[in-house]
Scaffold this active site. Structure first.
Site, PDB file in Angstrom:
ATOM      1  N   SER A  84     -62.942  58.162  27.192  1.00  0.00           N
ATOM      2  CA  SER A  84     -62.005  57.861  28.107  1.00  0.00           C
ATOM      3  C   SER A  84     -61.115  57.164  28.157  1.00  0.00           C
ATOM      4  O   SER A  84     -60.380  56.558  28.678  1.00  0.00           O
ATOM      5  CB  SER A  84     -63.050  57.345  29.623  1.00  0.00           C
ATOM      6  OG  SER A  84     -63.517  55.946  28.290  1.00  0.00           O
ATOM      7  N   GLU A  88     -62.041  65.821  33.481  1.00  0.00           N
ATOM      8  CA  GLU A  88     -60.421  65.079  33.798  1.00  0.00           C
ATOM      9  C   GLU A  88     -60.258  66.220  32.178  1.00  0.00           C
ATOM     10  O   GLU A  88     -60.509  65.650  31.255  1.00  0.00           O
ATOM     11  CB  GLU A  88     -60.319  63.968  33.496  1.00  0.00           C
ATOM     12  CG  GLU A  88     -60.389  63.304  34.877  1.00  0.00           C
ATOM     13  CD  GLU A  88     -60.830  61.447  34.875  1.00  0.00           C
ATOM     14  OE1 GLU A  88     -60.100  61.218  35.670  1.00  0.00           O
ATOM     15  OE2 GLU A  88     -60.779  60.873  33.800  1.00  0.00           O
ATOM     16  N   ASN A  97     -61.812  56.614  36.022  1.00  0.00           N
ATOM     17  CA  ASN A  97     -62.074  55.125  35.880  1.00  0.00           C
ATOM     18  C   ASN A  97     -61.135  54.102  36.043  1.00  0.00           C
ATOM     19  O   ASN A  97     -61.570  52.696  36.526  1.00  0.00           O
ATOM     20  CB  ASN A  97     -61.780  55.436  34.577  1.00  0.00           C
ATOM     21  CG  ASN A  97     -63.245  55.386  34.418  1.00  0.00           C
ATOM     22  OD1 ASN A  97     -64.300  55.492  34.617  1.00  0.00           O
ATOM     23  ND2 ASN A  97     -63.797  56.299  32.741  1.00  0.00           N
ATOM     24  N   HIS A 142     -62.233  64.694  29.357  1.00  0.00           N
ATOM     25  CA  HIS A 142     -63.273  64.002  29.756  1.00  0.00           C
ATOM     26  C   HIS A 142     -64.595  64.131  30.480  1.00  0.00           C
ATOM     27  O   HIS A 142     -64.500  64.390  32.421  1.00  0.00           O
ATOM     28  CB  HIS A 142     -62.571  62.422  29.906  1.00  0.00           C
ATOM     29  CG  HIS A 142     -63.347  61.212  30.602  1.00  0.00           C
ATOM     30  ND1 HIS A 142     -62.605  60.657  31.767  1.00  0.00           N
ATOM     31  CD2 HIS A 142     -64.106  60.394  30.197  1.00  0.00           C
ATOM     32  CE1 HIS A 142     -63.522  59.558  31.566  1.00  0.00           C
ATOM     33  NE2 HIS A 142     -64.783  59.620  30.114  1.00  0.00           N
TER      34      HIS A 142
END
Ligand code: 3HC
Length: 295
Positions: free
Chosen positions: A127, A160, A199, A148
């Site tokens: 990440s 992702e 995130n 991800h």
């Protein structure tokens, strides 16, 4: 002409790293019908990973989420090794979920690249480390990207898929198709940015929650109640920090600060304190909440 990746050519998958993420991601691939090898330098971590997969998949069967035949055949498709590079020779897709350190990942990517077949994609679950800082350790930057997953990977639907400037369309399309085969909802991220998309959204919420708590506006428990009952989030931001790991939350933030140099990106002092005290959340029995005190 370079061999282009193709979803129909993927049969064998190597997952490098048997921590919480690598363990559940390996199980996801096996449930989707792929032959999976999970690798780790630490043989005892592999034993724990195998047990965790058995436990989690056993629960899926008990609850009727998957048939016991599906679970048994997924378990039969999974193998474990301390030799990542032998496993890489046979892999059509490699997902790296090792420790979040650029030097370690670059070395891994160079070695995996040397071992893997030409058509294989090398993806990282990171990440915080974009694949653009790993791609030049390989001879195949067009077949390198981030894939991800979110924690817990068996449950969270989002994946992702993040391209670097060299990633080919075939690599993105194949990785997106692979996420769909797992029953996930892929999100294409067209340009690397710290935190990608999910995130960054989470960071905004978490920063506000930490400020409110530090200012004594409300307790962390009540802030979690508000997030759950006013916003419909499945977990409040403090419970989520404990689930993902205070160490992960702290290190992600520290990595972002290192990339941007912006003091606003520094980890919040409350996170820093807990990190230094070794209170990492559920994994250490104590974070914002005390798990040892619970029945
Ligand atoms: N691993 C695997 N499965 C789990 C699990 C775990 N750690 N925890 C819970 N589950 C499963 C349960 O077995 C249950 O399955 P079922 O529906 O088949 O019975 C299901 O999830 C729901 O669990 P529970 O009923 O026990 O509890 P909840 O309804 O509270 O759900 C949760 C737990 C799924 C973790 C939910 O609270 C949730 O979605 N929380 C938010 C998680 C989140 O936001 N994750 C993203 C974090 S950010 C991230 O990962 C980014 C990375 O870069 C750090």
């Amino acid at each position: 002409m370079k061999p282009q990746p193709n979803i129909d050519a993927i049969r064998r998958i190597l997952v490098v790293g048997s921590g919480a993420m690598g363990t559940q991601i390996g199980a996801l691939f096996a449930l989707a019908g792929y032959d999976v090898t999970t690798s780790d330098l630490d043989a005892s971590a592999l034993d724990r990973s195998r047990e965790e997969v058995r436990r989690r998949l056993g629960r899926l069967a008990e609850k009727g989420r998957r048939s016991s035949e599906e679970v048994e055949s997924a378990l039969a498709r999974m193998s474990y090794t301390t030799d990542s590079f032998a496993a890489a020779c046979e892999a059509d897709f490699i997902l790296e979920a090792a420790v979040e350190r650029i030097d370690i990942k670059r070395k891994l990517f160079a070695d995996l690249d040397a071992a893997a077949p030409d058509h294989a994609i090398l993806a990282t679950n990171s990440s915080t480390i974009p694949s653009s800082v790993l791609m030049d350790a390989t001879t195949r930057p067009d077949r390198v990207c981030n894939m991800h997953f979110f924690n817990p990977a068996l449950v969270m639907a989002c994946v992702e898929v993040v391209r670097n400037p060299e990633t080919s369309d075939a690599t993105v399309d194949t990785t997106v198709a692979l996420a769909e085969k797992l029953g996930k909802q892929p999100v294409r991220i067209n340009r690397e940015i710290p935190g990608f998309v999910a995130n960054r959204l989470l960071r905004a919420l978490r920063a506000e929650a930490l400020e409110l708590e530090a200012a004594g506006i409300a307790s962390f428990e009540d802030i979690d109640v508000a997030a759950r009952t006013a916003l419909g989030h499945p977990m409040g931001p403090f419970e989520l920090m404990d689930l993902v790991g205070i160490d992960v939350a702290y290190l992600v933030r520290a990595a972002e600060h290192e990339q941007t140099g912006n003091p606003a990106d520094l980890p919040h002092p409350s996170l820093k304190k807990m990190y230094e005290q070794g209170h990492y959340g559920r994994k250490t029995g104590r974070g914002w909440y005390d798990y040892e005190a619970q029945p």
